[in-house]
Design a protein around this motif. Sequence first.
Motif, mmCIF file in Angstrom:
data_model
loop_
_atom_site.group_PDB
_atom_site.id
_atom_site.type_symbol
_atom_site.label_atom_id
_atom_site.label_comp_id
_atom_site.label_asym_id
_atom_site.label_seq_id
_atom_site.Cartn_x
_atom_site.Cartn_y
_atom_site.Cartn_z
ATOM 1 N N GLU A 1 11.530 0.905 8.145
ATOM 2 C CA GLU A 1 11.601 0.108 7.430
ATOM 3 C C GLU A 1 10.468 0.299 6.314
ATOM 4 O OE1 GLU A 1 13.332 -3.435 6.151
ATOM 5 O OE2 GLU A 1 14.298 -2.615 7.813
ATOM 6 N N LEU A 2 11.306 0.070 5.119
ATOM 7 C CA LEU A 2 10.675 0.508 4.526
ATOM 8 C C LEU A 2 9.216 -0.793 4.539
ATOM 9 C CD1 LEU A 2 9.268 1.622 1.201
ATOM 10 C CD2 LEU A 2 11.331 0.503 -0.029
ATOM 11 N N THR A 3 8.070 -0.312 3.447
ATOM 12 C CA THR A 3 7.543 -1.320 4.064
ATOM 13 C C THR A 3 6.148 -1.388 2.766
ATOM 14 O OG1 THR A 3 5.059 -0.855 5.495
ATOM 15 C CG2 THR A 3 6.963 -2.478 6.685
ATOM 16 N N VAL A 4 5.756 -2.375 2.132
ATOM 17 C CA VAL A 4 4.290 -2.372 0.704
ATOM 18 C C VAL A 4 3.608 -3.237 1.267
ATOM 19 C CG1 VAL A 4 4.269 -2.024 -1.703
ATOM 20 C CG2 VAL A 4 6.447 -2.571 -0.419
ATOM 21 N N SER A 5 1.971 -2.215 1.406
ATOM 22 C CA SER A 5 0.677 -3.603 1.590
ATOM 23 C C SER A 5 -0.079 -2.828 0.507
ATOM 24 C CB SER A 5 0.635 -2.737 2.792
ATOM 25 O OG SER A 5 0.022 -1.525 2.932
ATOM 26 N N PRO A 6 -0.774 -3.353 0.538
ATOM 27 C CA PRO A 6 -2.588 -2.806 -0.303
ATOM 28 C C PRO A 6 -2.877 -1.494 -0.027
ATOM 29 C CG PRO A 6 -2.629 -5.374 0.238
ATOM 30 C CD PRO A 6 -1.555 -4.560 0.868
ATOM 31 N N SER A 7 -2.175 -0.660 1.221
ATOM 32 C CA SER A 7 -3.000 0.754 1.077
ATOM 33 C C SER A 7 -2.180 1.708 1.032
ATOM 34 C CB SER A 7 -3.734 0.036 2.780
ATOM 35 O OG SER A 7 -2.954 -0.170 3.698
ATOM 36 N N SER A 8 -0.332 0.945 1.133
ATOM 37 C CA SER A 8 0.006 1.915 0.534
ATOM 38 C C SER A 8 0.237 3.062 -0.035
ATOM 39 C CB SER A 8 2.059 1.136 0.117
ATOM 40 O OG SER A 8 1.938 0.560 0.789
ATOM 41 N N TYR A 9 0.473 4.227 -0.228
ATOM 42 C CA TYR A 9 0.337 5.064 -0.919
ATOM 43 C C TYR A 9 1.824 5.447 -1.331
ATOM 44 C CZ TYR A 9 1.785 10.039 -2.361
ATOM 45 O OH TYR A 9 1.534 11.167 -4.009
ATOM 46 N N LEU A 10 1.062 5.149 -3.342
ATOM 47 C CA LEU A 10 2.637 5.395 -4.463
ATOM 48 C C LEU A 10 1.484 5.873 -5.063
ATOM 49 C CD1 LEU A 10 3.369 1.754 -5.894
ATOM 50 C CD2 LEU A 10 2.436 4.167 -7.155
ATOM 51 N N ALA A 11 2.847 6.836 -5.529
ATOM 52 C CA ALA A 11 2.593 7.907 -6.886
ATOM 53 C C ALA A 11 3.877 8.033 -7.166
ATOM 54 C CB ALA A 11 2.569 9.737 -6.617
ATOM 55 N N PRO A 12 3.669 8.035 -9.081
ATOM 56 C CA PRO A 12 5.167 7.974 -10.200
ATOM 57 C C PRO A 12 5.702 9.991 -9.618
ATOM 58 C CG PRO A 12 3.569 6.846 -10.718
ATOM 59 C CD PRO A 12 2.442 7.426 -9.479
ATOM 60 N N LEU A 13 7.076 9.683 -9.600
ATOM 61 C CA LEU A 13 7.740 10.938 -9.207
ATOM 62 C C LEU A 13 7.489 11.942 -10.423
ATOM 63 C CD1 LEU A 13 9.048 12.589 -7.335
ATOM 64 C CD2 LEU A 13 11.308 11.287 -9.120
ATOM 65 N N SER A 14 6.602 11.452 -11.653
ATOM 66 C CA SER A 14 7.143 12.387 -12.482
ATOM 67 C C SER A 14 5.157 13.176 -13.020
ATOM 68 C CB SER A 14 6.452 11.396 -14.234
ATOM 69 O OG SER A 14 5.516 10.726 -14.270
ATOM 70 N N ASP A 15 4.639 12.608 -11.451
ATOM 71 C CA ASP A 15 2.988 13.178 -10.869
ATOM 72 C C ASP A 15 3.399 14.316 -10.195
ATOM 73 O OD1 ASP A 15 1.654 11.507 -12.148
ATOM 74 O OD2 ASP A 15 1.105 11.109 -10.553
ATOM 75 N N LEU A 16 5.081 14.488 -9.447
ATOM 76 C CA LEU A 16 4.862 14.907 -8.164
ATOM 77 C C LEU A 16 6.458 16.799 -8.975
ATOM 78 C CD1 LEU A 16 6.083 12.873 -5.898
ATOM 79 C CD2 LEU A 16 3.585 14.066 -6.227
ATOM 80 N N ILE A 17 6.767 16.358 -10.080
ATOM 81 C CA ILE A 17 7.881 17.531 -10.448
ATOM 82 C C ILE A 17 7.750 17.036 -12.013
ATOM 83 C CG2 ILE A 17 9.259 17.340 -8.270
ATOM 84 C CD1 ILE A 17 11.266 15.503 -10.301
ATOM 85 N N ASP A 18 8.003 18.228 -12.984
ATOM 86 C CA ASP A 18 7.763 18.409 -14.684
ATOM 87 C C ASP A 18 8.958 17.472 -14.426
ATOM 88 O OD1 ASP A 18 9.897 20.202 -15.289
ATOM 89 O OD2 ASP A 18 9.227 21.070 -13.408
ATOM 90 N N GLU A 19 8.763 17.512 -16.905
ATOM 91 C CA GLU A 19 9.393 16.260 -16.458
ATOM 92 C C GLU A 19 11.122 16.884 -16.518
ATOM 93 O OE1 GLU A 19 10.304 14.496 -21.441
ATOM 94 O OE2 GLU A 19 8.848 15.401 -20.778
#
Length: 254
Positions: A20-38
């Motif tokens: 189940e998808l959950t969101v909390s203050p401790s969740s890991y979050l990263a923009p996809l633009s940080d993982l792959i090039d433009e």
Amino acid sequence: MARPGPGISSGYAESPPPPELTVSPSSYLAPLSDLIDEDTLHRFLVRCTQAISPFYERAEIRLKVVSVAETFSLVSRVEQRRLKRAGDLLRSMRARGVPPYCPIALGNTADSGVWLIYPPLVEPQARRTYVINGHHRLIAARDSKIRRVQVISVESVVERAPAAGSRWADVDTTGFLSSARNARVADVKEGLVRPSASFCRSRYFYFESQEHLRDWCEWFARSADRWLWNPETQKLERVTGTSAPNADVGARQP
């Protein structure tokens, strides 16, 4: 080396259901633009959006910023549980300086499984911009006084929207609905529905790790084939009908 496909360890023959998808203050979050090039990001978003519906094959698809107030809802009611989660997601993005709602990887930790959170999907048609997917997130933005958000804009779609749009002020946010189908407005045209929610919440958007997500995005961006989501089988399929990468093949495809 490319990793196996979404949500699967090499020892499994079949993909286990994603958590189940959950969101909390401790969740890991990263923009996809940080993982792959433009360039890869742009190609991935286009290819992935085209896979949602045959109506999108020749559409112009781009990531853009739109005014929430100028969009129209295709639902008359929303689910409280998902609306709360959308609010949690928005607060988490704002706290970390991430623009709402750019594509992101979301998980409990950077080393655990992550979900790809696709931007809301809209279609500008006949001087209106209809929200195809992401109603809860746009309501969360409106309630938080956020005027502009990132979306995937699918433009020049010949087929009309699957229902008449309504203003956000007319959407009932007080109910406790358990089915997105029940949230549809009464005049929905079933033959025109784009199964974006079915696709974006499927196991194809859950990955064992951030690296796994990156590999799958890069594979999908460079795939020479055209893929189409089948909501009945819950699988990606080539236009020719051959099954797409999933549980045990995934990004190992060339």
